[in-house]
Design a protein around this motif. Structure first.
Motif, PDB file in Angstrom:
ATOM      1  N   ARG A   1     -14.482 -27.882  48.461  1.00 35.34           N
ATOM      2  CA  ARG A   1     -15.586 -28.031  47.520  1.00 35.34           C
ATOM      3  C   ARG A   1     -15.291 -27.257  46.233  1.00 35.34           C
ATOM      4  O   ARG A   1     -15.552 -27.734  45.134  1.00 35.34           O
ATOM      5  N   TRP A   2     -14.749 -26.078  46.395  1.00 37.80           N
ATOM      6  CA  TRP A   2     -14.460 -25.269  45.217  1.00 37.80           C
ATOM      7  C   TRP A   2     -13.366 -25.935  44.384  1.00 37.80           C
ATOM      8  O   TRP A   2     -13.436 -25.960  43.153  1.00 37.80           O
TER       9      TRP A   2
ATOM     10  N   ALA B   1     -12.873 -29.090  44.218  1.00 41.45           N
ATOM     11  CA  ALA B   1     -13.508 -30.238  43.555  1.00 41.45           C
ATOM     12  C   ALA B   1     -14.324 -29.775  42.349  1.00 41.45           C
ATOM     13  O   ALA B   1     -14.320 -30.424  41.297  1.00 41.45           O
ATOM     14  N   MET B   2     -14.994 -28.654  42.493  1.00 39.41           N
ATOM     15  CA  MET B   2     -15.792 -28.162  41.360  1.00 39.41           C
ATOM     16  C   MET B   2     -14.898 -27.746  40.194  1.00 39.41           C
ATOM     17  O   MET B   2     -15.287 -27.855  39.035  1.00 39.41           O
ATOM     18  N   ASN B   3     -13.713 -27.281  40.527  1.00 36.63           N
ATOM     19  CA  ASN B   3     -12.780 -26.891  39.475  1.00 36.63           C
ATOM     20  C   ASN B   3     -12.057 -28.083  38.873  1.00 36.63           C
ATOM     21  O   ASN B   3     -11.476 -27.984  37.799  1.00 36.63           O
TER      22      ASN B   3
END
Lengths: 534, 395, 528
Positions: free
Chosen positions: B121-122, B124-126
């Motif tokens: 998820r992290w 993807a957020m980046n």
């Protein structure tokens, strides 16, 4: 090629022009960049058929905050007040019209619901008092819990005093009304369904929600900020023409030495070491400047124009979560003549709201939740040529329909010619019911779906609002939590469009506040990134 | 039900005392023998085989793969050569560590990231706005650590070639028998060692091949207890033990910056924008509030405390994880988060957070020990990390 | 008036009334509780509806009972015993299921099956919710100050509140603000991608309200799930041994132990008011009981328009009560079963039957259920929260038999055409059919069926419009607006007449906080 400025404004709509003019007045060397060949953004007047023109939206002037009027010397702009305000059909060939004069409206209501008529004047007064409080909130940066410094605290205190000065009843009413659904609001006040629907329709403007949704009470108030006393829909129309405000501000900007580059889009906001250094245009030109005020929407500003590596993932995430959800379509009609409304013809000077029941409004919203166009959209129609005859050939007319709900993203298929025209037909059918014989007078029709609005005005998801006016997206939450004071997380970058406080329907409101913030930072010679985040 | 690793069919029968534990939602051996001594000895004297499959692994590829990783981690990924591996932490906007792991450059636009916690998820957020694909390969890729002074010899036996050419923190693609593997010269023991990455479907044959090749060298399957001790000696931090992820810690006081964990060297000053850069710049200028240090608990002091009860010192043979107060001049100046008796160094070691400036090497402090149900303080000395750093690790 | 006189008469033996009575008795007041029904507990009752089958007829799980009440009234000693309700299973339309289990690793593994990203988001989300719950908790325990008042106590309260929010900092206040104003669907969209997960989580946001998962204001209740956890008293959700009625009984025992007198089968006709002051109550039997104070645990409509003459009250209050939204939206189906349901997605008897089964396969499913209700119909495919208490507490049913409790939403009180026996049965059929889509053997197991519509709930418990929370938990009906601005501090305009039901702050659920705060406020005001 590089040209240097002190600041660059992106977007030549009302907010961009106000920001540029405000900066120009302060002696800042400003360049304004506009994608279209014509200034005005959503407010620009466009020909949509030979001889027929229309303002970008419905021709409403919106509310120009007095701070902006004074600050830019726009006192000379005169307005027609909205009167009548709004009309709903109640039966074939019969309508209920709400006028700017509460007594006259009460008389109209009294024919159907005497008890409601008695309550009307107080209802209107109260709604205006509450909207008046919002007007205060809208002329400064949004109040926030982490207000520091004597200036901010003082403002907060004054707001608190203003809130208390509303008196117990209004204060409680305000606190109750903001989170309420407009349906509950009108049901509390009135029994007559067409009256309820006529008022409630103002609470769902450009939302993807129906009148049962919490927060629609606030939307009703928001779009009444600055309305003349008694008016319950619309803020009026500029006397000199639909684009009078744009023209006046553009002239002021020009007088103040603002360089205007139209017909060229901004492609990239250039950043070096966490600070803005300029803007690259679509034609490859680079304009150097240490400050940029973007008056396009926040998603376009932060996700398209900026290299994402300059933003924290949390900020990117928050920006991506902004609800745009354009769901308003606009249909422009060229009319040979106006539909026959007999003695009620005057109603066409205001808004004709074609949905006389709350359930009708709600059902129109239902389909949009599932990514479909309402079978029977909620349509509001206005006739700008009654104010500005020059928009159509002699004796002919322009009618503008705002239709909800037509979602930008369809679950089945995509917007294409057939779907666009089917929407147009559905809208026309609804108008025909409210104004019998309407379609037989139509000679031209242009349908703008949210997809078309996105293409034409560069609006994310076709949202005219630059971000839905839901409670979680206003005040200190607009555009995103932590960055609501018009400065964005890259040093020197400001947001001055409707996606910033105070939001849509307030020409120049956000642009003015963004310019003021920029000037303050410039004077202080620093950028208060750390205080924003603390 | 917990996840089992691809090596489970081989490891399960070896766990004689049913000493299992959880690691990242997996069931793994604490030790195979009832006692971890032999396993630890293998790490330092022969060669140990450790199942490290529970590590989270991500394959990151595409034109913006470098940009994604470079904006996320604190080290300069643009300068990571193909075949190179970087150990790095990554931070949130406030410069507090979210996790630490390795970034391996497999090709120009292709990387593998390992992490202790799930990071999809992290990532993807980046990756917003970047042209890059992130795949979670935690399950499809199994991994073994081959660690110890004889690791190179075992590897050479299993997969002939010039293994001296594979330098510290480099990787290469090769085969063990007919099994395609990626071998990186990395590890969590501070010793000569390799980590071998393999398609999960070929995990068991790889295990068998390494065990067969290693038999003459005394290869020993090794559990988490022994590994934990080795990593304490090596001064390597562990998530959820020595620090808490900024994404999981409920309060800021529980979070740590790279500087506060002795990872200032891994924060690049020169690279482009990355998460936490502004905060870390400020912190570098100002200096961290905490130091992360080694403590050597003084034997004499310990002995004296136990001698009062006519007992020999009770030593933590199995390393502990927890929180032990550390004092100086009667005031608490920090806390130790893991520790144990080092059979190699013959010392009681601990990793500790000490408030600056108490973390300077040589600083005498007092370390809380519970002796016969009474809280006492033993003398300890701040020691630079790592405690143990053999030539062979890099040579 | 004859008979003995009391310091306080509590009207209504619901759990809040009992809590208030216990606290007043603890402070030495002579207290009498009058309950109209033969059983205590209001909506928290256990009844043997069918021979051998005992049901928590209305309210069926416990989560928010305030820990200070448990402590101060020593409830475990009086019979409070919460059994864990550890898991939630959501059957999916594709034949699969989504499970949430007691162990975080197991839950994560299960969710990762559907979405690794969501599995990763859960702990981060949990951390935020925990922080929000910490931020809100103090508010549940204070008497709401009136923001329009200039009274020193209100100003002090406001100041304290202002300071509380300031101390929280902008980040947390903004996060809380989002939670208060957003729809649960929108809020969860920011965190998760797997639709059934969002649907199941948002279901807790719509319970007992006339809102859909896409209605703004529904996100706030997501917090409640986490509130139980931080209190540390017990897990988020649980069963009371013996049903929720046993909680009421425990509170009643605690009250009696402190000297309170409790009478069942005694309905109060009206509150006796003399000279603007409450002086006692008149029972339906005609008996009159004198008291120095009367406190009503009934809902605001009954408290202000039935127990007293609204003509004696200020118009503002009467108007406020008229506007106050009840809008009962849920029903309950209680089934006596010959055996256990066999879920298509998880066949056989397993640990999943000891937890909740949530019929919430997608957000759209819930939203469409709401759409039905908006226009006056019960949901053809309703949201349902199903538990089988006999799995954990075998004494609820005869050996080998089971009781199933199905909470159903939406069943609007104002059904188009009105509720009739036929409509009730049609509703019951829709519920059983909807469950049978996921557990086909259910219909064949049913030995008895009790269907409760909001009208039935109102008829039996007296809760207006069948709203289990004594009025919707909507933003404009919370805190100093609950039930009516200015009268949110448990007082009424009639001296000596008080309110302590869930229609006052903070209300909702088997929480007991309203009753406690009301009692403390009465004691502080020096009510004898």
């Amino acid at each position: 090629m590089t040209v240097a400025f002190d600041a660059i404004v992106i977007g030549g709509g009302p907010n961009g022009l106000v920001a540029a003019a405000a900066l120009g007045r302060a002696g800042v060397r400003v360049a304004l960049v506009e994608r279209a060949s014509q200034l005005g953004g959503q407010a620009r007047v466009e020909a949509f058929a030979p001889g027929f023109s229309a303002p970008g939206d419905d021709g409403d002037s919106g509310w120009v905050p007095p701070t902006v009027v004074r600050g830019l010397g726009l006192g000379g702009l005169a307005r027609h007040d909205p009167d009548p305000c709004v009309t709903v059909p109640i039966a074939s060939g019969a309508w209920l019209t709400l006028w700017a004069d509460p007594t006259r409206t009460a008389a109209a209501i009294a024919r159907h619901a005497p008890a409601d008529a008695a309550r009307w004047p107080e209802f209107v007064r109260r709604v205006h008092r509450l909207a008046g409080f919002l007007a205060r909130l809208y002329q400064g940066p949004p109040p926030d819990v982490d207000a520091t410094g004597p200036g901010e605290l003082g403002r907060l205190l004054r707001l608190g005093v203003a809130l208390r000065r509303l008196g117990r009843d209004d204060m409680v009413a305000l606190l109750r009304t903001l989170p309420m659904s407009v349906r509950e609001l009108v049901e509390d006040a009135f029994e007559y369904e067409p009256l309820r629907a006529a008022v409630a329709a103002g609470g769902v403007r450009d939302l993807r929600q129906g009148p049962r949704s919490g927060g629609t009470g606030f939307v009703l108030l928001h779009y009444l900020v600055g309305a003349p006393a008694g008016a319950v829909r619309g803020r009026g129309r500029w006397r000199a023409g639909p684009d009078a405000f744009v023209a006046a501000v553009a002239a002021e900007a020009a007088r103040r030495g603002v360089t205007i580059r139209s017909a060229v889009a901004a492609r990239r906001i250039l950043v070096r070491d966490d600070a803005v250094v300029g803007v690259m245009l679509a034609d490859g030109t680079e304009l150097a400047a240490p400050r940029v005020v973007s008056c396009v929407d926040p998603a376009h500003t932060l996700l398209d124009l900026l290299d994402p590596v300059w933003l924290d993932p949390e900020v990117l995430h928050a920006v991506r979560q902004i609800k745009f959800r354009g769901c308003t379509a606009t249909v422009r009609y060229g009319m040979q003549r106006l539909p026959d409304a007999g003695a009620d013809a005057e109603m066409l000077r205001g808004v004709v709201s074609c949905t006389p029941t709350l359930d009708g409004l709600e059902r129109a919203a239902d389909a949009a939740k599932y990514g479909a166009v309402a079978e029977r959209p909620h349509v509001e129609i206005t006739v700008p040529t009654l104010t500005w005859p020059a928009l159509a050939p002699d004796g002919q007319h322009v009618a503008i329909a705002r239709a909800q709900y037509a979602p930008y993203t369809l679950r089945e298929g995509a917007w294409d010619h057939a779907r666009r025209e089917a929407l147009g037909d559905a809208v026309t059918a609804v108008v025909d019911e409210a104004l019998p014989g309407f379609s037989s007078r139509v000679v031209h029709r242009e349908v703008l779906t949210p997809r078309d609005l996105a293409d034409r005005y560069g609006l994310t998801e076709g949202a005219r609002s630059h971000g839905e006016l839901t409670l979680d997206q206003i005040l200190f939450m607009r555009p995103i939590s932590g960055w609501a004071h018009h400065a964005l997380p890259v040093r020197g970058l400001y947001l001055g469009g409707a996606g910033a406080h105070p939001g849509p329907g307030i020409p120049g409101g956000a642009g003015w506040l963004a310019a003021r913030r920029l000037l303050r930072d410039r004077r202080a010679g620093r950028y208060t990134l750390t205080t924003e985040r603390s | 039900m917990l996840n089992l690793t691809p090596f489970h069919p081989r490891t399960a029968p070896l766990v004689r005392a049913q000493t299992w534990r959880r690691w990242a939602g997996h069931q793994v051996a604490s030790a195979y023998d009832p006692h971890p001594d032999r396993e630890y000895a293998a790490i330092r004297a022969a060669v140990a085989l450790i199942d490290i499959s529970p590590l989270h692994k991500y394959h990151i590829h595409g034109p913006d793969a470098v940009r994604l990783l470079d904006r996320m981690v604190t080290r300069d990924v643009t300068r990571c050569a193909i075949g190179q591996v970087l150990y790095t932490p990554w931070c949130d906007a406030a410069g507090k560590i979210i996790d630490d792991g390795t970034v391996a450059r497999l090709d120009t636009d292709s990387f593998r990231l390992t992490s202790a916690e799930p990071t999809l998820r992290w990532l993807a957020m980046n990756a917003v706005g970047l042209d890059v694909t992130v795949e979670d390969v935690s399950r499809p890729i199994a991994a073994l650590a081959l660690q110890g002074p004889l690791a190179r010899a075992v590897l050479a036996a299993a997969s002939p070639g010039d293994w001296t050419a594979l330098r510290y923190f480099r990787l290469l693609h090769t085969r063990v028998g007919d099994i395609p593997v990626t071998v990186s010269r990395t590890g969590y023991t501070g010793d000569l060692g390799y980590e071998i990455w393999v398609d999960a479907a070929r995990a068991v044959p790889l295990w068998d091949a390494l065990m067969a090749a290693g038999a003459p060298y005394g290869i020993t399957p090794c559990g988490i207890w022994a590994l934990d001790l080795a990593r304490i000696e090596a001064g390597l931090i562990m998530l959820d033990v020595d620090y808490y992820s900024a994404h999981r810690a409920p309060i800021a006081a529980q979070m740590s910056s790279p500087f506060e964990l002795g990872l200032g060297w891994a924060v690049s000053d020169a690279k482009g924008p990355f998460n936490g850069r502004q905060a870390l710049r400020v912190e570098r200028r100002r200096g961290p509030e905490w130091d992360f240090v080694g403590l050597r608990v003084q034997w004499e002091s310990l002995e004296a405390l136990y001698a009062e009860h006519e007992l020999p010192p009770q030593l933590p043979i199995i390393p502990w994880r927890g929180s032990v107060p550390v004092y100086r001049d009667g005031h608490q100046v920090g806390y130790a988060t893991s520790g144990g008796w080092s059979p190699l160094l013959k010392q009681y070691l601990a990793l500790a957070h000490l408030r600056a400036p108490h973390g300077r090497p040589g600083m005498p402090v007092r370390f809380e020990v519970t002796v016969e149900h009474v809280r006492r303080q033993a003398d300890a000395v701040v020691h630079p990390l790592p405690f143990f750093d053999p030539e062979r690790k890099r040579a | 008036m004859k008979g003995r006189s009391y310091d306080v008469v509590v009207v209504g033996g619901g759990h809040n009334g009992l809590v208030a009575a216990a606290y007043l008795a603890r402070a030495g007041r002579q207290v009498l509780v009058l309950e109209r029904r033969p059983v205590l507990g209001g909506a928290a009752v256990t009844e043997e509806v069918f021979p051998g089958f005992r049901f928590s007829v209305f309210s069926y799980v416990v989560s928010l009972l305030r820990p200070e009440i448990i402590r101060e009234l020593d409830l475990p000693r009086h019979g409070l015993q919460i059994l864990p309700l550890e898991s939630t299973i959501t059957p999916l339309d594709n034949g699969d299921y989504l499970g949430a289990w007691a162990d975080p690793d197991e839950s994560r593994r299960e969710l990762a099956r559907h979405s690794p990203r969501d599995a990763e988001a859960i702990p981060v989300f949990g951390r935020l919710m925990q922080r929000m719950a910490m931020a809100v908790r103090p508010i549940l325990g204070v008497v709401p100050p009136d923001p329009a008042s200039l009274a020193p106590s209100d100003l002090r309260g406001l100041l304290r509140l202002g300071r509380h929010f300031r101390d929280l900092g902008a980040e947390r206040v903004h996060a809380l603000y989002k939670l208060m104003t957003m729809s649960s669907a929108d809020y969860l969209d920011e965190w998760f991608e797997f639709d059934p997960l969002k649907a199941t989580k948002s279901a807790s946001g719509i319970i007992g309200t006339f809102l859909g998962p896409r209605s703004p204001g529904s996100a706030y209740v997501l917090l409640h799930h986490y509130m139980g956890e931080i209190d540390g008293a017990f897990r988020a959700w649980g069963f009371q041994k013996g049903g929720t009625g046993a909680i009421s009984e425990a509170i009643a025992r605690a009250a009696r132990a402190r000297g309170a007198e409790i009478r069942t089968g005694e309905g109060v006709e009206r509150v006796l008011v003399r000279g603007g002051e409450a002086v006692g109550v008149a029972l339906t039997s005609g008996e009159e009981i004198a008291a120095r104070a009367v406190v009503s645990g009934l809902d605001p409509r009954r408290t202000f328009t039935q127990l007293v003459d609204p003509g004696q009250l200020p118009d503002e209050l009467v108007e406020g009560v008229r506007r106050y939204k009840f809008r009962g939206s849920s029903g309950k189906v209680n089934l006596a079963l010959d055996g256990l349901p066999d879920l298509t997605c998880l066949p056989g008897v397993g640990p999943h039957l000891r937890g909740a089964i949530s019929i919430s396969p997608s957000l759209e499913y819930l939203e469409r259920a709401y759409d039905d209700a908006k226009y006056g119909a019960f949901s053809q495919r309703p949201y349902m929260d199903i538990v089988i208490p006999s799995m954990i507490d075998p004494q609820m049913a005869p050996p080998g038999k089971h009781v199933m409790s199905i909470f159903v939403q939406y069943a609007p009180y104002h059904l188009t055409g009105g509720w009739s026996d036929a409509q009730r049965e049609a509703f019951g059929d829709a519920v059983v059919e909807s469950v049978a889509r996921y557990a086909p053997n259910l219909p064949s197991l049913i030995r008895h069926r009790q269907v409760l519509t909001p009208v039935d709930i109102e008829r039996i418990t007296g809760l207006s419009e069948g709203n289990i929370f004594q009025g919707e938990l909507a933003l404009h009906q919370l805190f100093f607006l609950r039930p009516v601005p200015r009268w949110a501090r448990y007082r009424t305009p009639i001296r000596g007449y008080w309110q302590c039901g869930a229609g006052t702050h903070p209300g909702g659920g088997i929480m007991g906080a309203s009753g406690r705060l009301a009692a403390l406020e009465m004691l502080q005001a020096g009510e004898r």
